[in-house]
Design a protein around this motif. Sequence first.
Motif, short mmCIF file in Angstrom:
data_model
loop_
_atom_site.label_atom_id
_atom_site.label_comp_id
_atom_site.label_asym_id
_atom_site.label_seq_id
_atom_site.Cartn_x
_atom_site.Cartn_y
_atom_site.Cartn_z
N GLU A 30 -1.79 0.59 -4.12
CA GLU A 30 0.25 0.88 -3.81
C GLU A 30 -0.08 1.86 -5.64
O GLU A 30 1.37 2.86 -5.43
CB GLU A 30 1.08 0.05 -4.81
CG GLU A 30 2.51 -0.21 -5.19
CD GLU A 30 2.64 -1.85 -5.48
OE1 GLU A 30 4.17 -1.07 -5.67
OE2 GLU A 30 2.36 -2.11 -6.20
N ASP A 31 -0.60 1.24 -6.59
CA ASP A 31 -0.93 3.15 -7.33
C ASP A 31 -1.82 4.01 -7.71
O ASP A 31 -1.75 4.97 -7.95
CB ASP A 31 -1.12 2.19 -8.67
CG ASP A 31 -2.82 1.39 -8.91
OD1 ASP A 31 -3.22 2.15 -7.66
OD2 ASP A 31 -3.31 1.25 -9.85
N GLY A 32 -2.21 3.96 -5.36
CA GLY A 32 -3.26 5.09 -5.40
C GLY A 32 -4.32 5.34 -6.09
O GLY A 32 -4.89 6.31 -6.15
N LYS A 33 -5.03 4.53 -7.07
CA LYS A 33 -5.81 5.05 -7.67
C LYS A 33 -7.70 3.93 -6.55
O LYS A 33 -8.73 4.90 -7.61
CB LYS A 33 -5.72 4.23 -9.31
CG LYS A 33 -5.01 4.96 -10.25
CD LYS A 33 -5.27 3.87 -11.29
CE LYS A 33 -4.13 3.88 -12.15
NZ LYS A 33 -4.09 3.84 -13.92
N ALA B 66 0.93 -1.60 -0.39
CA ALA B 66 -0.69 -0.31 -0.39
C ALA B 66 1.03 1.78 -0.02
O ALA B 66 2.02 1.29 0.44
CB ALA B 66 -1.33 0.24 1.29
N LYS B 67 -0.38 2.42 -0.93
CA LYS B 67 1.06 3.76 -0.66
C LYS B 67 0.85 4.17 0.75
O LYS B 67 1.89 4.85 0.95
CB LYS B 67 0.37 4.77 -1.62
CG LYS B 67 1.22 5.47 -1.94
CD LYS B 67 0.12 6.53 -3.12
CE LYS B 67 1.38 6.44 -4.56
NZ LYS B 67 0.71 7.07 -5.57
N MET B 68 -0.31 4.14 1.41
CA MET B 68 -0.52 4.54 2.93
C MET B 68 -1.33 3.22 3.33
O MET B 68 -2.71 3.45 2.94
CB MET B 68 -1.62 5.66 2.62
CG MET B 68 -1.81 6.34 4.16
SD MET B 68 -2.60 8.01 3.49
CE MET B 68 -0.98 9.08 3.57
N ASN B 69 -1.12 3.63 5.08
CA ASN B 69 -1.83 2.35 5.88
C ASN B 69 -2.23 3.60 6.78
O ASN B 69 -1.13 3.72 7.30
CB ASN B 69 -0.95 1.10 5.98
CG ASN B 69 -1.72 0.33 4.81
OD1 ASN B 69 -2.84 0.09 4.51
ND2 ASN B 69 -0.24 -0.81 4.82
N ILE B 70 -3.60 3.58 7.54
CA ILE B 70 -3.98 4.56 8.43
C ILE B 70 -4.33 3.16 9.71
O ILE B 70 -5.58 2.68 9.43
CB ILE B 70 -4.68 5.86 8.47
CG1 ILE B 70 -3.53 6.56 7.40
CG2 ILE B 70 -5.22 6.52 9.69
CD1 ILE B 70 -4.26 8.27 6.75
N ARG B 71 -4.30 3.95 10.78
CA ARG B 71 -4.53 2.72 11.75
C ARG B 71 -5.05 3.30 13.28
O ARG B 71 -3.53 3.69 13.78
CB ARG B 71 -3.88 1.28 12.31
CG ARG B 71 -4.24 0.34 10.65
CD ARG B 71 -2.95 -0.75 11.90
NE ARG B 71 -2.91 -2.22 10.60
CZ ARG B 71 -1.74 -2.74 11.12
NH1 ARG B 71 -1.36 -3.15 12.11
NH2 ARG B 71 -1.95 -3.72 9.71
N GLU B 72 -5.34 3.85 13.47
CA GLU B 72 -5.50 5.21 14.41
C GLU B 72 -7.19 4.64 15.49
O GLU B 72 -8.39 4.38 14.88
CB GLU B 72 -5.63 6.13 13.97
CG GLU B 72 -4.47 6.88 13.30
CD GLU B 72 -4.37 8.40 13.53
OE1 GLU B 72 -5.10 9.29 14.10
OE2 GLU B 72 -3.27 8.96 12.11
N LYS B 73 -6.73 4.71 16.70
CA LYS B 73 -8.10 4.74 17.77
C LYS B 73 -8.19 5.97 17.74
O LYS B 73 -7.32 6.94 19.02
CB LYS B 73 -7.40 3.64 19.08
CG LYS B 73 -9.08 4.25 20.03
CD LYS B 73 -9.16 2.56 21.22
CE LYS B 73 -7.37 3.17 22.11
NZ LYS B 73 -7.59 2.38 23.06
N VAL B 74 -9.24 6.33 17.39
CA VAL B 74 -9.60 8.75 17.98
C VAL B 74 -10.97 8.34 18.78
O VAL B 74 -11.83 7.40 18.33
CB VAL B 74 -9.30 9.73 17.43
CG1 VAL B 74 -7.86 9.23 16.36
CG2 VAL B 74 -10.61 8.89 15.73
N LEU B 75 -11.28 9.63 18.84
CA LEU B 75 -13.07 10.00 18.91
C LEU B 75 -13.67 10.03 17.71
O LEU B 75 -12.98 10.97 17.31
CB LEU B 75 -12.62 11.16 20.39
CG LEU B 75 -12.21 11.16 21.71
CD1 LEU B 75 -11.83 12.24 22.33
CD2 LEU B 75 -12.70 10.17 22.52
#
Length: 134
Positions: free
Chosen positions: A107-110, A59-68
């Motif tokens: 990966e290609d951002g599409k 992946a070009k970007m992976n986000i994993r967050e615990k937030v309000l």
Amino acid sequence: MKKIVTLFTMLLVVFAIGVSANAAYAQEKYPDNSTKKFSDVNSFYSSLDRSHYTEYENAKMNIREKVLFKDINNVFSKADRLVGETRVGGDGYNPKRQVYVFLTVSEDGKDSKNLVVDAETQKTIAKGEPLKKP
């Protein structure tokens, strides 16, 4: 005429009370749980059913967050330049309710996928997947 104005005013008051009561009920449906302890975001991700959500390989970007709940869109804004604007809202969720937010960009951002899960109930709040091409 005075009776009509009085009747209209009473209906308006009854309607306003009903709307405020529904708003209060909706807020209580998913109350503030900001002081409760839940598993960290990586542990929760590891326990997810892979048919429900997986990150893209390479992946070009992976986000994993615990937030309000109130901060969900701040997390999504981190990927706006790659995937365009994504926003999530929901009725009945207290702004101080804890949620898990996941976002992955191919990966290609599409293509991108995202998942928002209530930390306490573990129910999906929002899910976004790429459109299936015919």
